[in-house]
Motif scaffolding. Structure first.
Motif, PDB file in Angstrom:
ATOM      1  N   PHE A  64       0.866  -1.179   0.000  1.00 42.08           N
ATOM      2  CA  PHE A  64       0.000   0.000   0.000  1.00 42.08           C
ATOM      3  C   PHE A  64       0.899   1.225   0.000  1.00 42.08           C
ATOM      4  O   PHE A  64       1.704   1.417   0.917  1.00 42.08           O
ATOM      5  N   VAL A  65       0.765   2.036  -1.042  1.00 44.58           N
ATOM      6  CA  VAL A  65       1.552   3.260  -1.178  1.00 44.58           C
ATOM      7  C   VAL A  65       0.565   4.413  -1.364  1.00 44.58           C
ATOM      8  O   VAL A  65      -0.044   4.561  -2.426  1.00 44.58           O
ATOM      9  N   ALA A  66       0.379   5.197  -0.312  1.00 43.10           N
ATOM     10  CA  ALA A  66      -0.686   6.195  -0.292  1.00 43.10           C
ATOM     11  C   ALA A  66      -0.561   7.219  -1.401  1.00 43.10           C
ATOM     12  O   ALA A  66      -1.579   7.690  -1.945  1.00 43.10           O
ATOM     13  N   ASP A  67       0.660   7.602  -1.757  1.00 42.63           N
ATOM     14  CA  ASP A  67       0.822   8.655  -2.755  1.00 42.63           C
ATOM     15  C   ASP A  67       1.043   8.116  -4.165  1.00 42.63           C
ATOM     16  O   ASP A  67       1.416   8.858  -5.071  1.00 42.63           O
ATOM     17  N   ASN A  68       0.779   6.841  -4.392  1.00 44.68           N
ATOM     18  CA  ASN A  68       0.957   6.282  -5.733  1.00 44.68           C
ATOM     19  C   ASN A  68       0.058   6.902  -6.800  1.00 44.68           C
ATOM     20  O   ASN A  68       0.467   7.006  -7.957  1.00 44.68           O
ATOM     21  N   PRO A  69      -1.179   7.307  -6.464  1.00 46.86           N
ATOM     22  CA  PRO A  69      -1.990   7.939  -7.507  1.00 46.86           C
ATOM     23  C   PRO A  69      -1.316   9.144  -8.163  1.00 46.86           C
ATOM     24  O   PRO A  69      -1.535   9.411  -9.347  1.00 46.86           O
ATOM     25  N   SER A  70      -0.490   9.864  -7.425  1.00 42.86           N
ATOM     26  CA  SER A  70       0.226  10.993  -8.022  1.00 42.86           C
ATOM     27  C   SER A  70       1.266  10.530  -9.037  1.00 42.86           C
ATOM     28  O   SER A  70       1.748  11.316  -9.854  1.00 42.86           O
ATOM     29  N   ARG A  71       1.620   9.238  -8.979  1.00 40.51           N
ATOM     30  CA  ARG A  71       2.551   8.650  -9.941  1.00 40.51           C
ATOM     31  C   ARG A  71       1.811   7.912 -11.059  1.00 40.51           C
ATOM     32  O   ARG A  71       2.417   7.205 -11.845  1.00 40.51           O
ATOM     33  N   GLN A  72       0.466   8.031 -11.068  1.00 37.90           N
ATOM     34  CA  GLN A  72      -0.369   7.271 -11.994  1.00 37.90           C
ATOM     35  C   GLN A  72      -0.200   5.768 -11.789  1.00 37.90           C
ATOM     36  O   GLN A  72      -0.221   4.970 -12.729  1.00 37.90           O
ATOM     37  N   LEU A  73      -0.031   5.388 -10.525  1.00 35.03           N
ATOM     38  CA  LEU A  73       0.062   3.981 -10.144  1.00 35.03           C
ATOM     39  C   LEU A  73      -1.005   3.681  -9.093  1.00 35.03           C
ATOM     40  O   LEU A  73      -1.387   4.560  -8.316  1.00 35.03           O
ATOM     41  N   PRO A  74      -1.494   2.432  -9.044  1.00 34.40           N
ATOM     42  CA  PRO A  74      -2.489   2.086  -8.020  1.00 34.40           C
ATOM     43  C   PRO A  74      -1.888   2.120  -6.622  1.00 34.40           C
ATOM     44  O   PRO A  74      -0.715   1.783  -6.428  1.00 34.40           O
ATOM     45  N   ALA A  75      -2.702   2.498  -5.642  1.00 36.59           N
ATOM     46  CA  ALA A  75      -2.238   2.538  -4.257  1.00 36.59           C
ATOM     47  C   ALA A  75      -1.968   1.138  -3.725  1.00 36.59           C
ATOM     48  O   ALA A  75      -1.085   0.937  -2.889  1.00 36.59           O
ATOM     49  N   ILE A  76      -2.732   0.149  -4.202  1.00 39.28           N
ATOM     50  CA  ILE A  76      -2.585  -1.227  -3.754  1.00 39.28           C
ATOM     51  C   ILE A  76      -2.106  -2.087  -4.917  1.00 39.28           C
ATOM     52  O   ILE A  76      -2.682  -2.041  -6.012  1.00 39.28           O
ATOM     53  N   GLN A  77      -1.062  -2.875  -4.691  1.00 34.75           N
ATOM     54  CA  GLN A  77      -0.540  -3.797  -5.690  1.00 34.75           C
ATOM     55  C   GLN A  77      -0.172  -5.108  -5.000  1.00 34.75           C
ATOM     56  O   GLN A  77       0.184  -5.116  -3.820  1.00 34.75           O
ATOM     57  N   GLY A  78      -0.235  -6.218  -5.729  1.00 39.27           N
ATOM     58  CA  GLY A  78       0.148  -7.496  -5.144  1.00 39.27           C
ATOM     59  C   GLY A  78      -0.688  -8.649  -5.642  1.00 39.27           C
ATOM     60  O   GLY A  78      -1.383  -8.550  -6.658  1.00 39.27           O
ATOM     61  N   ASP A  79      -0.658  -9.756  -4.902  1.00 40.80           N
ATOM     62  CA  ASP A  79      -1.292 -11.003  -5.324  1.00 40.80           C
ATOM     63  C   ASP A  79      -1.921 -11.723  -4.142  1.00 40.80           C
ATOM     64  O   ASP A  79      -1.548 -11.504  -2.985  1.00 40.80           O
ATOM     65  N   VAL A  80      -2.853 -12.605  -4.460  1.00 42.29           N
ATOM     66  CA  VAL A  80      -3.397 -13.565  -3.501  1.00 42.29           C
ATOM     67  C   VAL A  80      -3.033 -14.955  -4.017  1.00 42.29           C
ATOM     68  O   VAL A  80      -3.422 -15.333  -5.129  1.00 42.29           O
ATOM     69  N   VAL A  81      -2.268 -15.703  -3.224  1.00 40.84           N
ATOM     70  CA  VAL A  81      -1.837 -17.053  -3.606  1.00 40.84           C
ATOM     71  C   VAL A  81      -2.734 -18.050  -2.875  1.00 40.84           C
ATOM     72  O   VAL A  81      -2.902 -17.975  -1.653  1.00 40.84           O
ATOM     73  N   VAL A  82      -3.302 -18.983  -3.640  1.00 39.37           N
ATOM     74  CA  VAL A  82      -4.277 -19.934  -3.101  1.00 39.37           C
ATOM     75  C   VAL A  82      -3.701 -21.347  -3.175  1.00 39.37           C
ATOM     76  O   VAL A  82      -3.241 -21.792  -4.238  1.00 39.37           O
TER      77      VAL A  82
END
Length: 305
Positions: A64-82
């Motif tokens: 979670f990167v709060a200021d990512n929207p200012s970089r045109q990137l999503p605030a949340i990135q990653g995966d769910v492994v099942v």
């Protein structure tokens, strides 16, 4: 199988996911240890969120990167492994942000289905990001909402979400003052970055408020005064007991979060929550159990399931 964002979304229709969440809250085999939040800086964190039942084991790894929207990137990135909990085999990898968006909205949908006095009333969405969009879709599909008002610090984002609502067949308008719009709406979703107070006015007495932006003690969307007012004159429900130490809105208001009912209480004891007067404030902080419910939905549709 590795699911991209579109494939993950297609496997998680909101109504089916809400039902999976309801079923999970009755399952005694579900185990969810405390999530690990590793601070990368004051605005960046790595989340490690495991959960399991008798059949599946999952781990969500997201940043979670709060200021990512200012970089045109999503605030949340990653995966769910099942994984298969019996033989340990990896079954699939899901797109983490998509799972987070859809399961959070499905949790809100389930809460609204059980607690909202006017479930198909006019909806106010504050925050026009990923969560605002997923909640719009979930409430339109699951509650039959027909009218929506959108407020955001970014006019472009608000216009885009309003147009998405119109494309879904809803009536939509962008508003400049979210506090003033509260008077018109029986459904309210706040999905802001929660870096500062966004709402200072009181919701209507018949309102269902879903606050999803703040998921740590230092984050906040609603003013302490409003939270205290609702605690006295309405009802506060939290998604899980993890909110006792994570619900920033309520903790910063000086409230004892442990005394409020959880969504599991609402599901298992529905008679305790009927004919209640005053606004309902549903505080959602997130929980790996919701990701496990999403994994259940996906695995049921796998060819080898």
């Amino acid at each position: 199988m590795i699911f991209n964002a579109e494939q993950t979304a297609a496997a998680l229709p909101y109504a089916r996911l809400a039902e999976a969440i309801r079923a999970l809250l009755w399952d005694a085999d579900v185990k969810v240890p405390p999530r690990l939040v590793h601070a990368l800086s004051d605005k960046r964190s790595l989340f490690v969120m495991p959960a399991s039942d008798s059949r599946l084991a999952i781990t969500k790894l997201i940043t979670f990167v709060a200021d990512n929207p200012s970089r045109q990137l999503p605030a949340i990135q990653g995966d769910v492994v099942v994984f298969d909990a019996v033989n340990g085999k990896r079954l699939c990898v899901l797109d983490g942000p998509t799972v987070t968006a859809r399961r959070t909205a499905a949790v809100s949908l389930l809460a609204a289905q059980r607690l909202a006095l006017i479930p198909n009333g006019k909806l106010l969405i504050v925050g026009a990001g990923v969560q605002g969009r997923s909640h719009l879709e979930a409430f339109a599909q699951g509650l039959g909402v027909k009218e929506v008002m959108v407020a955001s610090r970014s006019r472009a984002s608000a216009d885009e979400l309003a147009q998405h609502a119109i494309n879904l067949g809803l009536q939509a308008q962008v508003v400049n003052n979210a506090d003033e719009a509260l008077a018109e709406c029986s459904l309210v979703v706040t999905a802001t970055s929660a870096q500062h107070i966004a709402m200072r006015a009181r919701p209507r007495d018949d309102a269902f408020v879903c606050a999803v932006g703040a998921f740590s003690p230092r984050m906040v969307e609603w003013s302490p005064e409003v939270c205290v007012h609702i605690a006295k004159h309405g009802h506060i429900v939290v998604d899980t007991r993890d909110a006792d130490h994570e619900a920033g809105d309520l903790l910063q208001a000086g409230l004892d979060v442990s005394r409020f009912a959880s969504l599991q209480d609402v599901v298992q004891q529905p008679h305790e929550f009927t004919n209640k007067a005053g606004p309902v404030f549903f505080k959602s902080c997130g929980w790996a159990g919701w990701d496990l419910a999403a994994a259940r939905c996906v695995v049921q549709s796998l060819p080898t399931a």
